[in-house]
Write a protein that holds these residues in place. Sequence first.
Motif, PDB file in Angstrom:
ATOM      1  N   ALA A 162     -10.311 -22.772  -3.140  1.00  0.00           N
ATOM      2  CA  ALA A 162     -11.406 -22.392  -4.044  1.00  0.00           C
ATOM      3  C   ALA A 162     -10.871 -21.548  -5.195  1.00  0.00           C
ATOM      4  CB  ALA A 162     -12.484 -21.639  -3.274  1.00  0.00           C
ATOM      5  N   GLY A 163      -9.896 -20.701  -4.916  1.00  0.00           N
ATOM      6  CA  GLY A 163      -9.277 -19.899  -5.973  1.00  0.00           C
ATOM      7  C   GLY A 163      -8.566 -20.764  -6.993  1.00  0.00           C
ATOM      8  N   GLU A 164      -7.900 -21.796  -6.521  1.00  0.00           N
ATOM      9  CA  GLU A 164      -7.239 -22.729  -7.442  1.00  0.00           C
ATOM     10  C   GLU A 164      -8.268 -23.483  -8.275  1.00  0.00           C
ATOM     11  OE1 GLU A 164      -4.020 -22.939  -8.295  1.00  0.00           O
ATOM     12  OE2 GLU A 164      -3.865 -21.190  -6.986  1.00  0.00           O
ATOM     13  N   ALA A 165      -9.371 -23.868  -7.646  1.00  0.00           N
ATOM     14  CA  ALA A 165     -10.440 -24.553  -8.382  1.00  0.00           C
ATOM     15  C   ALA A 165     -11.028 -23.631  -9.452  1.00  0.00           C
ATOM     16  CB  ALA A 165     -11.528 -25.026  -7.417  1.00  0.00           C
ATOM     17  N   ALA A 166     -11.209 -22.347  -9.113  1.00  0.00           N
ATOM     18  CA  ALA A 166     -11.730 -21.385 -10.086  1.00  0.00           C
ATOM     19  C   ALA A 166     -10.751 -21.214 -11.247  1.00  0.00           C
ATOM     20  CB  ALA A 166     -11.997 -20.042  -9.399  1.00  0.00           C
ATOM     21  N   TYR A 188      -9.096  -7.660  -9.331  1.00  0.00           N
ATOM     22  CA  TYR A 188      -9.079  -8.325 -10.633  1.00  0.00           C
ATOM     23  C   TYR A 188      -8.197  -7.571 -11.628  1.00  0.00           C
ATOM     24  CZ  TYR A 188     -10.927 -10.527 -14.881  1.00  0.00           C
ATOM     25  OH  TYR A 188     -11.052 -11.193 -16.070  1.00  0.00           O
ATOM     26  N   ARG A 189      -8.267  -6.250 -11.607  1.00  0.00           N
ATOM     27  CA  ARG A 189      -7.478  -5.423 -12.538  1.00  0.00           C
ATOM     28  C   ARG A 189      -5.974  -5.600 -12.368  1.00  0.00           C
ATOM     29  NH1 ARG A 189     -10.881  -0.945 -11.072  1.00  0.00           N
ATOM     30  NH2 ARG A 189     -12.715  -1.128 -12.368  1.00  0.00           N
ATOM     31  N   ARG A 190      -5.567  -5.996 -11.188  1.00  0.00           N
ATOM     32  CA  ARG A 190      -4.130  -6.203 -10.959  1.00  0.00           C
ATOM     33  C   ARG A 190      -3.541  -7.226 -11.922  1.00  0.00           C
ATOM     34  NH1 ARG A 190      -3.555  -6.783  -4.426  1.00  0.00           N
ATOM     35  NH2 ARG A 190      -4.458  -4.774  -3.890  1.00  0.00           N
ATOM     36  N   ALA A 191      -4.372  -8.111 -12.426  1.00  0.00           N
ATOM     37  CA  ALA A 191      -3.911  -9.165 -13.335  1.00  0.00           C
ATOM     38  C   ALA A 191      -3.684  -8.648 -14.742  1.00  0.00           C
ATOM     39  CB  ALA A 191      -4.917 -10.310 -13.357  1.00  0.00           C
ATOM     40  N   GLU A 192      -4.081  -7.410 -15.014  1.00  0.00           N
ATOM     41  CA  GLU A 192      -3.849  -6.755 -16.297  1.00  0.00           C
ATOM     42  C   GLU A 192      -4.281  -7.605 -17.494  1.00  0.00           C
ATOM     43  OE1 GLU A 192       0.263  -5.548 -16.195  1.00  0.00           O
ATOM     44  OE2 GLU A 192      -0.136  -4.085 -14.620  1.00  0.00           O
ATOM     45  N   GLY A 193      -5.522  -8.070 -17.443  1.00  0.00           N
ATOM     46  CA  GLY A 193      -6.079  -8.780 -18.590  1.00  0.00           C
ATOM     47  C   GLY A 193      -6.028 -10.292 -18.518  1.00  0.00           C
ATOM     48  N   ASP A 194      -5.344 -10.843 -17.547  1.00  0.00           N
ATOM     49  CA  ASP A 194      -5.282 -12.297 -17.388  1.00  0.00           C
ATOM     50  C   ASP A 194      -6.399 -12.718 -16.433  1.00  0.00           C
ATOM     51  OD1 ASP A 194      -4.724 -14.926 -16.577  1.00  0.00           O
ATOM     52  OD2 ASP A 194      -2.564 -14.642 -16.672  1.00  0.00           O
ATOM     53  N   GLY A 199      -6.561 -12.967 -12.465  1.00  0.00           N
ATOM     54  CA  GLY A 199      -7.446 -12.011 -11.798  1.00  0.00           C
ATOM     55  C   GLY A 199      -8.380 -12.678 -10.810  1.00  0.00           C
ATOM     56  N   VAL A 200      -8.965 -13.791 -11.210  1.00  0.00           N
ATOM     57  CA  VAL A 200      -9.857 -14.526 -10.306  1.00  0.00           C
ATOM     58  C   VAL A 200      -9.064 -15.093  -9.135  1.00  0.00           C
ATOM     59  CG1 VAL A 200     -11.310 -16.596 -10.141  1.00  0.00           C
ATOM     60  CG2 VAL A 200     -11.629 -14.980 -12.030  1.00  0.00           C
ATOM     61  N   ARG A 201      -7.890 -15.611  -9.405  1.00  0.00           N
ATOM     62  CA  ARG A 201      -7.049 -16.152  -8.335  1.00  0.00           C
ATOM     63  C   ARG A 201      -6.689 -15.055  -7.323  1.00  0.00           C
ATOM     64  NH1 ARG A 201      -3.081 -18.675 -11.122  1.00  0.00           N
ATOM     65  NH2 ARG A 201      -3.904 -20.771 -10.975  1.00  0.00           N
ATOM     66  N   ILE A 202      -6.414 -13.830  -7.822  1.00  0.00           N
ATOM     67  CA  ILE A 202      -6.074 -12.712  -6.931  1.00  0.00           C
ATOM     68  C   ILE A 202      -7.243 -12.389  -6.004  1.00  0.00           C
ATOM     69  CG2 ILE A 202      -5.673 -10.203  -6.885  1.00  0.00           C
ATOM     70  CD1 ILE A 202      -3.871 -10.604  -9.383  1.00  0.00           C
ATOM     71  N   ILE A 203      -8.465 -12.416  -6.524  1.00  0.00           N
ATOM     72  CA  ILE A 203      -9.635 -12.139  -5.678  1.00  0.00           C
ATOM     73  C   ILE A 203      -9.675 -13.116  -4.507  1.00  0.00           C
ATOM     74  CG2 ILE A 203     -12.164 -12.229  -5.578  1.00  0.00           C
ATOM     75  CD1 ILE A 203     -12.143 -11.143  -8.493  1.00  0.00           C
ATOM     76  N   PHE A 204      -9.523 -14.385  -4.797  1.00  0.00           N
ATOM     77  CA  PHE A 204      -9.559 -15.393  -3.729  1.00  0.00           C
ATOM     78  C   PHE A 204      -8.383 -15.211  -2.766  1.00  0.00           C
ATOM     79  CE2 PHE A 204     -12.460 -17.330  -6.722  1.00  0.00           C
ATOM     80  CZ  PHE A 204     -13.352 -18.032  -5.932  1.00  0.00           C
ATOM     81  N   ALA A 205      -7.210 -14.894  -3.295  1.00  0.00           N
ATOM     82  CA  ALA A 205      -6.029 -14.699  -2.438  1.00  0.00           C
ATOM     83  C   ALA A 205      -6.223 -13.502  -1.513  1.00  0.00           C
ATOM     84  CB  ALA A 205      -4.781 -14.516  -3.303  1.00  0.00           C
ATOM     85  N   GLN A 206      -6.797 -12.423  -2.031  1.00  0.00           N
ATOM     86  CA  GLN A 206      -7.029 -11.239  -1.196  1.00  0.00           C
ATOM     87  C   GLN A 206      -8.081 -11.534  -0.120  1.00  0.00           C
ATOM     88  OE1 GLN A 206      -5.387  -8.261  -1.085  1.00  0.00           O
ATOM     89  NE2 GLN A 206      -3.992  -9.314  -2.462  1.00  0.00           N
TER      90      GLN A 206
END
Length: 193
Positions: A177-181, A73-79, A83-90
């Motif tokens: 699911a990441g896109e939906a989030a 999530y931190r990789r998104a640097e405040g976005d 950040g949520v999309r990155i979690i699902f992608a990972q």
Amino acid sequence: MNDPPDTRSRIVSAAADLFYGEGIRAVSVDAIAERAGVTKRTLYYHFDSKDQLVAAYLSERDQPNLKLFQNWYRRAEGDAEKGVRIIFAQLAKAANNRKWNGCGFLRTAAELANMPGHPAILVARTHKKRVEGWLSGALSAAGYQAADDLARQVMLLLDGAFALVLMHRDPAYMLAAGEAAATLLRAAASRQT
């Protein structure tokens, strides 16, 4: 009994490998003791029961899993949306590994569904609430109103995606699911302005 201090850790590690790979009910205490290189007596010296060992296996996964989500999530640097999309992608990336067997907390809860008071169910429930609480805090810090509701909705998408990816062996469900989030977060942000 004079065991090296890492004996307990070896037992939990062996149990984790076997439980995650084969399932809780499919793995015997004998198999865990053999994998850990200890006697069954030594195993029972450290754990009163297999139930206690299952709970320890999940407890050991709790903080590392939460920290992994937080780091992604931190990789998104405040976005928050990113950040949520990155979690699902990972998680989709992880699901491409042939040894990936889904969420150990959910799989354990499913195996022990007829035993709601089982200590491992309590650990799994606590972990999921901890992730949801962290996510709510992160969304609140990002300026989202109703962060608790949003976090719960994202958790529903996350755990639903875990189930579908495991069933179909298709990480595209995690990405969807990441896109939906992300869509949920975008909609919530637009309602606030």
